[in-house]
Each structure stands twice: as structure tokens, then as C-alpha cells.
Scaffold this motif. Structure first.
Motif, mmCIF file in Angstrom:
data_model
loop_
_atom_site.group_PDB
_atom_site.id
_atom_site.type_symbol
_atom_site.label_atom_id
_atom_site.label_comp_id
_atom_site.label_asym_id
_atom_site.label_seq_id
_atom_site.Cartn_x
_atom_site.Cartn_y
_atom_site.Cartn_z
ATOM 1 N N ARG A 193 8.323 20.894 4.412
ATOM 2 C CA ARG A 193 7.848 19.572 4.230
ATOM 3 C C ARG A 193 8.906 18.777 5.101
ATOM 4 O O ARG A 193 9.685 17.547 4.691
ATOM 5 N N VAL A 194 9.399 19.324 6.330
ATOM 6 C CA VAL A 194 10.294 18.519 7.150
ATOM 7 C C VAL A 194 9.602 17.869 8.142
ATOM 8 O O VAL A 194 8.809 18.134 8.713
ATOM 9 N N ARG A 201 15.284 16.834 13.670
ATOM 10 C CA ARG A 201 16.337 16.323 14.742
ATOM 11 C C ARG A 201 17.641 16.265 14.012
ATOM 12 O O ARG A 201 18.808 16.623 14.534
ATOM 13 N N ALA A 202 17.565 15.675 12.715
ATOM 14 C CA ALA A 202 18.819 15.767 12.084
ATOM 15 C C ALA A 202 19.725 17.224 11.586
ATOM 16 O O ALA A 202 20.595 17.264 11.562
ATOM 17 N N MET A 203 18.476 17.880 11.298
ATOM 18 C CA MET A 203 19.299 19.437 10.873
ATOM 19 C C MET A 203 19.543 20.082 12.502
ATOM 20 O O MET A 203 20.563 20.381 12.026
ATOM 21 N N LYS A 254 21.270 18.274 14.561
ATOM 22 C CA LYS A 254 22.731 17.930 14.641
ATOM 23 C C LYS A 254 23.707 18.162 13.670
ATOM 24 O O LYS A 254 24.759 18.614 14.032
ATOM 25 N N ALA A 255 23.171 18.368 12.486
ATOM 26 C CA ALA A 255 24.056 18.848 11.482
ATOM 27 C C ALA A 255 24.552 20.417 11.652
ATOM 28 O O ALA A 255 25.777 20.628 11.201
ATOM 29 N N LEU A 256 23.507 21.147 12.214
ATOM 30 C CA LEU A 256 24.187 22.709 12.594
ATOM 31 C C LEU A 256 25.154 22.495 13.582
ATOM 32 O O LEU A 256 26.124 23.044 13.617
ATOM 33 N N GLN A 257 24.872 21.755 14.627
ATOM 34 C CA GLN A 257 25.715 21.511 15.601
ATOM 35 C C GLN A 257 27.184 20.841 15.321
ATOM 36 O O GLN A 257 28.181 21.371 15.769
ATOM 37 N N SER A 258 27.133 20.163 14.377
ATOM 38 C CA SER A 258 28.424 19.491 13.692
ATOM 39 C C SER A 258 29.416 20.577 13.304
ATOM 40 O O SER A 258 30.655 20.356 12.932
ATOM 41 N N ARG A 259 28.794 21.576 12.737
ATOM 42 C CA ARG A 259 29.540 22.861 12.103
ATOM 43 C C ARG A 259 29.979 23.931 13.433
ATOM 44 O O ARG A 259 30.282 25.002 13.047
ATOM 45 N N GLY A 260 29.703 23.582 14.598
ATOM 46 C CA GLY A 260 30.121 24.310 15.716
ATOM 47 C C GLY A 260 29.208 25.257 16.156
ATOM 48 O O GLY A 260 29.246 26.211 16.880
ATOM 49 N N ILE A 272 25.007 13.738 7.102
ATOM 50 C CA ILE A 272 25.082 15.192 7.840
ATOM 51 C C ILE A 272 26.004 16.227 7.213
ATOM 52 O O ILE A 272 25.579 17.193 7.328
ATOM 53 N N GLU A 273 27.070 15.852 6.850
ATOM 54 C CA GLU A 273 28.170 16.919 6.511
ATOM 55 C C GLU A 273 27.333 17.617 5.153
ATOM 56 O O GLU A 273 27.390 19.023 5.021
ATOM 57 N N ALA A 274 26.914 16.912 4.198
ATOM 58 C CA ALA A 274 26.091 17.520 2.965
ATOM 59 C C ALA A 274 25.074 18.164 3.628
ATOM 60 O O ALA A 274 24.565 19.315 3.127
ATOM 61 N N MET A 275 24.198 17.871 4.674
ATOM 62 C CA MET A 275 23.152 18.491 4.913
ATOM 63 C C MET A 275 23.536 19.532 5.629
ATOM 64 O O MET A 275 22.658 20.776 5.561
ATOM 65 N N ALA A 276 24.682 19.704 6.398
ATOM 66 C CA ALA A 276 24.974 20.812 7.107
ATOM 67 C C ALA A 276 25.215 22.107 6.125
ATOM 68 O O ALA A 276 24.970 23.263 6.401
#
Length: 795
Positions: A523-524, A530-532, A534-540, A508-512
């Protein structure tokens, strides 16, 4: 074999499935065996009246009003009009919002296809009855519970029920439950649980309810109100005792205590919040935007990342066939393409464009088997008796990385065109356990070049978001080069290097970090969307997600704000908080702007009301401790509150406002309201105390002195809150000041409000103290703002 279809119904009708007869439908309607669940797009009339009239604060104000009517004069009960105003405005505004939402909810409902008397019919959801034979196609939402009668590659996503994202294959006899939706194939099922017995009834009620659910804004306001409630009773007791001990009679002591307590209640704050929310819903409704939950208005203001799909958002849903490039002249490519397009039982937008734009007529090859398109496979296909098996799909899926035809497709795709491949596969491939292996043996026959229609409003919309500090991420299932070309043509920042989502890290961190550095992703797959999020949300980040297809549902659910296109599948509209019924990307700036208007204005209004609460508490405590008569009659505070809070708050709550929403609503309001309230309370009491202790003026003159001082300070507080100033905000402040001067100048108004500014010396002293307090307050607020900016920059 049954081929359910949305446009061409002949296959369904020829299948022999007749469904219910008209007589059977009538019997079930008479037995109340229908799916007619009351629509809950808003509260009922009785609930609206009850919610706006029978409130805790109306009860408090009503009790105080009764006490004044018993022990005082009717002029001192003017504050009781707040009950009528609060209730009437709240009821009227919510009824207007209710009518708008009810109309839009009807427009937003997805029709259901059923078999009746051997013919396919489209019905409203509430017209489905028990035992109806319901026809399903890709993207359809299942609205009642039942058992599968026929399946043609039917795959159902039950993530809304179980949380599991994997599609579940359904065969005859399997159960399907309302709340799930079709991701591939089609079929029919028999309705066995309808109305309130179906799980969909609870889902629809929850998804479309006109609610004020939890939000930072409402939680902060409720905290303020809870604190005030705790303070009212002890303050009222303290005031009554102090007033009674100053040689006032019982009745006068009651009136004095009421005057001190009534201003502590920020009764208009909840009212203005509800009005601002409701007006926001109505305004967006007029732009064909359906707000399914009121808190979504707040979410709009906080969005700083907007994830959009290319198809249906930046480009129009339809496409045009540009050309067909035959790769192998020994294969009947054009005939096979025409037969495959004609034989698709549930064509998506791509296959419809091929069918409409192809100059080759359907050769009429007999179909033995079809495979519907799915976002996991990224291809669809058909097998023909004596003519082989053919599939149509993405070039980078069907062709190897070193294939020259793939390189040709990528060159075309880099110009913004969409390129598909028609390929022949060995007979019997569709029966393999894992159909994904089919692509390994695909023999390319033709490149299908499609031209996408860019929405004319897309460039200005993207420019708006760039100006407002909202990052736009294009997340698409299409070829990255094609998506990147369209994004670059629209001048989207960071679109120079489109990313193939298949190369994204799982961490998640690397994706963010990748998401922060890029803005175009191709090609998503649905799980990656869904993971993307969550990754953006993990950065606030506060993330809004737009979508119109079933592959967007999971991401819409997890985003802070889900936005669905009105033409999208029923599943996306069920989980989204916002539905753009006109399918216009240009509506989104208005959506974000409306959210910012509401949130920014409510903070201004909260500053006004909480300042009043604080200075009321300060005055009440000082009066109780110093054992002097309360400086105001209730009518004085009614006048001041109306001119410096009530009337201005109404205009400020509905004014334009594009300020970016920030977290920390409660601390920010308290940082303004507490010092402002202290300044108003202490300076007003000081002027009143000097006038009453060191001069022989009557109470009416001294209370008039206090009224002048408090009005001067509160009008200055209003001016501070109205910043940044413009003509209408300054005009509002000036108008309130002029209105107060009119009250002082007109004899009958002066008499009505019991104002006697007879002692010029006392008035000037009180005004000088108030002016000094205003200067100190202004410098204190500037100091706090400077220190806050310093802390933020150093942090």
C-alpha cells in the motif's frame, strides 16, 4: 463521450474525431513541420573522431613525437604509436557502442497513437506532424506540446516540468506540454509545437545521450591528469637544462628531456576507462539492456539497496482470474463485473485479466459515466443506465477494518493471491468533488480473486543479490499480506512481517529505521516511494529503483539509479538510466556485475598508470638535481610501458570482477601508486647511478642496467596489482616477463631497442637493489592495508 483506448479503438473512431487527412499530413511533411528530432542516443561520427583524436594528451604526445623525429632517431619515436592506438581503439569501440545504442533506442521508443483519416494509427514519435490529433491513455508520455481537444477524466502529472507531484486535471482547451505524462483517464489533444520547438526534444536528447557526465571515477581521473599537466612543463625544462649541462648536444638533450616527460603522461588511463565503459554498454546491450548514460555503469557497481515493485518484477505483468466469490446473491454481481470490465476504456492488467477470465458475457448495459483507475484512489468504476454504479478496487480500501468480508479477503491475500472487491455505490457518487468519499458508502457484492504469475527467474536473482550484499526491498501498492506471501515464497530475507505503508512515520529518520528492519512494504503510494528512496539515501545507501508504471516515476528520478522495464510506460523509460527491454528481472545481476567489473578493473588500471607517472617524476627530478644523463632512451620506456602497463591494462580492464564498489577511489589509488612509484624511481636511479659513477661502462650498458632494474620492479608491481591471483592473471604476468626475455635473447630485437646488458656485475647490483625495493614495497603496502583495516574496525 470520448473513450480513448489502447486496444479497442471503436469508441475513438465512433466519436467523430477524424484527425488530419493524408493530404494534410503530406503538406506538413513537405513544410518540415514534423517531430523528426535527430536521435541523440550517441555522439555523431564527427564528434566521436574529434573527441578521440583532438585531445590534450594527443597534442602533448604529438609535440614530443615531432621533437624526437627532428632531433633523434625514429626508433625513439615509437611512443607516437600511442596516438594512433588511442584514437583508433577509442573510435572503433565507441562506433560499436553507437550502433548498438542507436538500434536499442529505436526498439525502446514508445509509439504514439493519432487519428488519421478517421482511423486510429500508431506512429513513431518522429512521424507526428503539426495539428495531429493525438490519443492519450493512462501511462502515455506526452511527446509534443498542444491543447486538449477532449477529456475523459484526463489527469496529467507535470512533475518532470514543474517539480509538483500532484496530478493536474485537464479539460478541453487546457494546455499539455511534452515531458508530462498521463496518470489517469484519457483524451485527445492537438499537436501545436513539434520537433525542436517542443520541450520533449530537449528531454529526449538529455535522457538518451551517450555521455561521460560527472562521476566519482571520472572526477578522480581528471584530478590525476590535471596534476600531471601542471608538472610536465617545469619538469621538461629542468630535464633539458640538466641534459644540456652534461655535455650533450642540443638534439640529445631534447631526446633525453622527451624520454623523461613522455612517461609522465598516463595517456592510456582515459583510453582504458572509455573502453571499459563502452564495452560495458555493448555487453549489456546484447542482453537487451539499454544504458541511457555511461555513468550509469558506475552507479551499477555502487548499489547496495535495490527497491523493486512486486508486479512486473517478482511477478509477471499478467494475472489469471482464479475465482469470483459472490457475497450478496441479491445483487447481479457477475453481470455487473462483466459490464464494468467491458466498459473500462483503458483497462489495466487487472481488468484485462478479469475480462479474459470471466465466464459471464457482457450484458451490454449502457454506460453513462466511467472513472478510470488511479493509484491515489485505488479503484475504478462505471455507472450504468438503470443498473446502478459499480466500482472495483482493493479490499482494504473499499471494506472497513471490522468487515468480515475484508477478513476473508486478507486470509486469501496472505496466501499470495490478489483479492479485489466489486461493490455497488449510490448513483451520483462519481460527481462528488472528492471521489475518495465514494468508498464510505460502498456495498460489497463480490470478491475477485486473481492469481499472480511468479517469474521463474526471480528466486535465483534474489539469491544472487543476497550473496552480493545487496539488500532487496519490495515496495508495492498491493496488499501487504499478499506481497509478503509472495516474498516469503521466494525466501526474501526480512519478509516475515510485511509493513502497511499507511502506518509509516513521516519522519525521514524513523522511516529509514523501519526500512532497515523490514524488506516488504505494501500500500505504498507514489509520494511514499519517493520518500522511502530518500530515507534509504539518508543512511548512506546507494539506491537502485526498478519500476514500470507511472506511479514509479518520482522514485526513479530520485534514486541513484533508475531501472525501467521495457514494457513499462513511456514516462518511466524517459527518466530511467537503465531500461530492461526484455522485461527480465534476471538481467539485473548481469547489470550489477557489469558495473562492478568496470569500476573494479579501472581502479587496477589506474594503479598501473599512476605508478608509471610517479616513477617518471621521481626519475626526472633526481636526474635534474644530480646533473647526470637521463638513464633511458624513449624506446626503452616504450618497451617497459608496453609490457608492464599497456598490454596488461587492456586485459585487466575487460576481465571479470565482482568486487563490491567502495568510495574513496582517489585516496586508495594514491596509497598504492605513490609508494610503488617511489620504490621504482629511487631503486632504478640508484642502480643506474652506481653503474655510471663507479664503472667505465658506456651509456648504452648503463641504460640497459637501468632498464633491467625498472622492468623487474614494474613487473612486480603488475603482479601485486593482479591480485587475487588466478591462472590467467599469473599467466599474464609470466607472459610479459617472457616477452622481455625474448627481446634480450633475439639479437635484432636487442639491437632495435638499444639494449646491451654487457656488464654482469652492474646488472646484478641493480637487480639486487630492485629486489630489495620490491620486498620493502610489499611490506609497506601490507602495513598500509593492515592499518586501514584497523582504523575502519575501530571507527
Amino acid at each position: 463521450m470520448l473513450h480513448p483506448t489502447g486496444g479497442d479503438v471503436t469508441d475513438v473512431e465512433r466519436s467523430g474525431a477524424r484527425g488530419l487527412t493524408a493530404a494534410q499530413v503530406s503538406e506538413r511533411v513537405a513544410a518540415n513541420q514534423t517531430n523528426d528530432v535527430p536521435r541523440r542516443s550517441s555522439r555523431s561520427l564527427a564528434e566521436i573522431v574529434r573527441a578521440n583524436v583532438f585531445t590534450r594528451f594527443n597534442a602533448l604526445i604529438g609535440t614530443l613525437f615531432v621533437l624526437v623525429m627532428i632531433f633523434g632517431q625514429w626508433q625513439d619515436g615509437l611512443f607516437g604509436g600511442v596516438i594512433l592506438a588511442n584514437s583508433a581503439i577509442g573510435v572503433i569501440q565507441e562506433l560499436r557502442a553507437k550502433r548498438t545504442l542507436d538500434k536499442l533506442a529505436v526498439v525502446g521508443e514508445t509509439p504514439v497513437r493519432v487519428m488519421r483519416d478517421g482511423a486510429l494509427a500508431e506512429l513513431a514519435q518522429q512521424d507526428v506532424v503539426l495539428d495531429d490529433l493525438i490519443v492519450l491513455g493512462s501511462g502515455d508520455k506526452i511527446v509534443v506540446d498542444g491543447t486538449v481537444a477532449a477529456s475523459h477524466g484526463l489527469e496529467v502529472d507535470e512533475s518532470l516540468l514543474t517539480g509538483e507531484a500532484d496530478a493536474v486535471s485537464k479539460t478541453p482547451g487546457d494546455e499539455v506540454r511534452s515531458g508530462s505524462f498521463v496518470v489517469a483517464g484519457g483524451g485527445t489533444f492537438t499537436a501545436e509545437k513539434v520537433g525542436r520547438e517542443a520541450y520533449a526534444a530537449r528531454l529526449v536528447e538529455e535522457a538518451s545521450r551517450f555521455s561521460l557526465s560527472h562521476s566519482e571515477l571520472m572526477a578522480g581521473i581528471n584530478r590525476f591528469l590535471k596534476y600531471v599537466t601542471w608538472l610536465i612543463i617545469p619538469t621538461a625544462i629542468l630535464l633539458f637544462i640538466s641534459q644540456f649541462r652534461t655535455s650533450l648536444g642540443f638534439g640529445e638533450a631534447i631526446v633525453g628531456a622527451v624520454a623523461g616527460v613522455v612517461t609522465m603522461i598516463p595517456e592510456g588511463l582515459v583510453l582504458m576507462t572509455s573502453i571499459a565503459f563502452a564495452v560495458g554498454v555493448v555487453r549489456l546491450g546484447r542482453r537487451h539492456c539499454l544504458v541511457q548514460e555511461l555513468p550509469a555503469i558506475e552507479g551499477l557497481a555502487r548499489v547496495d539497496v535495490l527497491c523493486v515493485d512486486k508486479t512486473g518484477t517478482l511477478t509477471e505483468p499478467g494475472m489469471d482470474l482464479d475465482e469470483v466469490i459472490v457475497l450478496d446473491k441479491d445483487l447481479p454481481a457477475r453481470q455487473a463485473l462483466a459490464a464494468t470490465a467491458a466498459g473500462d476504456p483503458d483497462p489495466n492488467a487487472t481488468m484485462r485479466a478479469v475480462k479474459e477470465g470471466l465466464d459471464e458475457h457482457d450484458p451490454g448495459w449502457p454506460i453513462t459515466e466511467t472513472v478510470p483507475f488511479s493509484s491515489a484512489r485505488k479503484w475504478s468504476g462505471a455507472a450504468f443506465d438503470g443498473q446502478g454504479s459499480w466500482i472495483v478496487g482493493a479490499a482494504d480500501v473499499l471494506l472497513g477494518s471490522g468487515d468480515a468480508h475484508r477478513q476473508q479477503a486478507e486470509r486469501l491475500g496472505s496466501t499470495g493471491l490478489r483479492v479485489l472487491v466489486l461493490a455497488r455505490v449510490p448513483d451520483g457518487s462519481f460527481a462528488a468533488p472528492d471521489r475518495l468519499d465514494v468508498t464510505a458508502s460502498a456495498e460489497p457484492a463480490a470478491l475477485i480473486v486473481l492469481r499472480q504469475r511468479i517469474r521463474p527467474e526471480a528466486p535465483k536473482t534474489l539469491e544472487y543479490f543476497a550473496e552480493q550484499g545487496v539488500a532487496v526491498k519490495v515496495i508495492s501498492g498491493d496488499n501487504p499480506a499478499s506481497v509478503g506471501a509472495i516474498a516469503r515464497s521466494l525466501n526474501l530475507p526480512q519478509a516475515e512481517h510485511p509493513v502497511d505503508a499507511r502506518t509509516l512515520p513521516d519522519d525521514i529518520e524513523a522511516m529509514a529505521q523501519t526500512l532497515e528492519d523490514n524488506s516488504v512494504f505494501g500500500r505504498v503510494d507514489p509520494q511514499q516511494k519517493r520518500a522511502m528512496v530518500k530515507a534509504l539515501q539518508s543512511r548512506g545507501h546507494t539506491v537502485a529503483m526498478t519500476g514500470d508504471g507511472v506511479n514509479d516515476v518520482l522514485a526513479l528520478k530520485d534514486a541513484d539509479l533508475g531501472v525501467s522495464m521495457g514494457s513499462g510506460s513511456g514516462a518511466t523509460r524517459a527518466v530511467a538510466q537503465i531500461v530492461l527491454l526484455d522485461n527480465s528481472f534476471a538481467t539485473l545481476p548481469h547489470v550489477v556485475g557489469e558495473g562492478r567489473r568496470v569500476l573494479g578493473n579501472i581502479e587496477r588500471v589506474a594503479n598501473l598508470f599512476l605508478t608509471k607517472t610517479v616513477y617518471s617524476i621521481i626519475l626526472a627530478v633526481l636526474v635534474g638535481l644530480m646533473h647526470v644523463r637521463f638513464p633511458f632512451l624513449p624506446r626503452h620506456l616504450t618497451l617497459i610501458s608496453s609490457l608492464t602497463i599497456g598490454i596488461p591494462a587492456f586485459f585487466l580492464a575487460l576481465a571479470p570482477n565482482l568486487e563490491r564498489a567502495r568510495p574513496g577511489f582517489v585516496p586508495r589509488v594514491l596509497r598504492f601508486a605513490v609508494p610503488a612509484g617511489f620504490a621504482c624511481g629511487i631503486a632504478t636511479f640508484a642502480g643506474y647511478f652506481l653503474a655510471s659513477e663507479f664503472t667505465a661502462s658506456p651509456f648504452s650498458a648503463n641504460s640497459s642496467t637501468a632498464t633491467l632494474a625498472l622492468f623487474f620492479l614494474t613487473i612486480w608491481v603488475l603482479a601485486l596489482i593482479a591480485r587475487p591471483w588466478n591462472w590467467w592473471r599469473l599467466g599474464l604476468v609470466v607472459a610479459m616477463g617472457v616477452a622481455f626475455l625474448v627481446v634480450l635473447a633475439v639479437p635484432w630485437l636487442r639491437e632495435f631497442f638499444a639494449l646491451r646488458p654487457d656488464n654482469l656485475q652492474n646488472d646484478l647490483v641493480a637487480l639486487a637493489i630492485a629486489a630489495g625495493a620490491a620486498v620493502m614495497l610489499t611490506f609497506a603496502l601490507r602495513w598500509d592495508k593492515w592499518m586501514t583495516r584497523l582504523r575502519n574496525s575501530s571507527g
